[in-house]
Design an enzyme around this catalytic site. Structure first.
Site, short mmCIF file in Angstrom:
data_model
loop_
_atom_site.label_atom_id
_atom_site.label_comp_id
_atom_site.label_asym_id
_atom_site.label_seq_id
_atom_site.Cartn_x
_atom_site.Cartn_y
_atom_site.Cartn_z
N ASN A 1 -2.68 -7.99 -2.24
CA ASN A 1 -3.70 -7.93 -3.29
C ASN A 1 -3.61 -6.68 -4.16
OD1 ASN A 1 -4.73 -6.70 -0.75
ND2 ASN A 1 -6.49 -6.18 -2.01
N HIS A 2 -2.87 -5.66 -3.71
CA HIS A 2 -2.68 -4.45 -4.53
C HIS A 2 -1.36 -4.48 -5.29
CE1 HIS A 2 -6.29 -2.52 -3.16
NE2 HIS A 2 -5.93 -2.59 -1.90
N ASN B 1 0.82 -1.21 0.00
CA ASN B 1 0.00 0.00 0.00
C ASN B 1 0.85 1.27 0.00
OD1 ASN B 1 -1.95 -1.88 2.19
ND2 ASN B 1 -2.78 -1.17 0.24
#
Length: 261
Positions: free
Chosen positions: A68-69, A40
């Site tokens: 997931n990013h 993030n």
């Protein structure tokens, strides 16, 4: 051996907390390996750029993990193959990047694995099977650290118990809220459900509050932005490992809180 693991770095506030505190923290704790989750760390709180990855290494990270990013910055797939100290979730069905890396720490081979859960998340390959295959493939690793990036407590606990005694540590990330369950499992694996995040604490999981609240009230799409004011936090776990058995002896989670001036 001691491993220091820093939870999800969120946006510029998270980067600044790393810059201000990681060096001093390492001098105090004297870890032999420092791992930072940077999924993030981009300015918008989604993904990571090549420059930010390099900055995290310069500030003291030995390995950077994702989640997931991982692919939210479009250019990531253009440079990640060349970045030898970053790992994306192993169970992504893509050829870009690597899901694990082996680091030589004073003659000891330490394998760092990143895996992502599937419950309430993308339907990726089975993380249990993927990690099991990776452990079998890399037989020379003496210590195995897993950043398990998952949504639900039950999936994280199931994963840790499944690999208890076969990996040295399973540290959960993704939910950004530090949990109070750090412990060593019966067969010697250190575990915590979530290490917590590094960045703005006065938002909601690092994002400005108002759009998130509006989303819950209306269920309409909102534009989420990183909170840039208020209290900031650096969340981390410290794992102590027996040099002979290579099993975890102790795990603690802590936070550095920096009040807003």
């Amino acid at each position: 051996m001691r491993i220091l693991f820093v939870g999800d770095v969120v946006g510029l506030p998270g980067q600044e907390m790393i810059q201000r505190h990681l060096g001093a923290l390492k001098r105090e704790l004297r870890p032999q390996l420092t791992i930072v989750n940077g999924e993030n760390a981009a300015l918008n709180g989604r993904g990571i750029t090549k420059d930010i990855y390099k900055k995290l290494l310069q500030e003291g990270a030995d390995v950077v993990t994702l989640g997931n990013h991982a692919w939210d910055q479009k250019e990531t797939k253009e440079w990640i193959d060349e970045a030898k100290k970053i790992v994306r979730p192993l169970n992504y069905p893509v050829s870009y990047g690597q899901g694990s890396v082996v680091v030589n720490v004073n003659g000891v081979k330490v394998q760092v694995i990143n895996a992502q859960g599937r419950t309430f998340m993308l339907p990726l390959d089975d993380p249990f099977l993927a990690v099991e295959k990776e452990i079998e493939r890399e037989k020379e690793a003496e210590i195995i650290f897993v950043d398990f990036h998952a949504e639900t407590t039950s999936e994280k606990q199931a994963f840790a118990h499944y690999f208890d005694g076969r990996v040295t540590a399973v540290c959960g990330t993704h939910t950004h809220v530090q949990t109070n369950d750090a412990r060593c499992l019966p067969k010697g694996t250190a575990y915590v459900t979530d290490v917590g995040m590094t960045g703005p604490e006065d938002g909601i999981l690092g994002m400005k509050k108002e759009p998130v609240i509006e989303r819950f009230l209306t269920n309409l799409p909102q534009r989420f932005e990183v909170e840039t004011s208020g209290t900031r936090v650096l969340s981390y776990a410290v794992i102590d490992i027996d040099d002979k058995t290579k099993q975890a002896k102790k795990i603690e989670v802590q936070r550095i809180v920096e009040p807003w001036n």
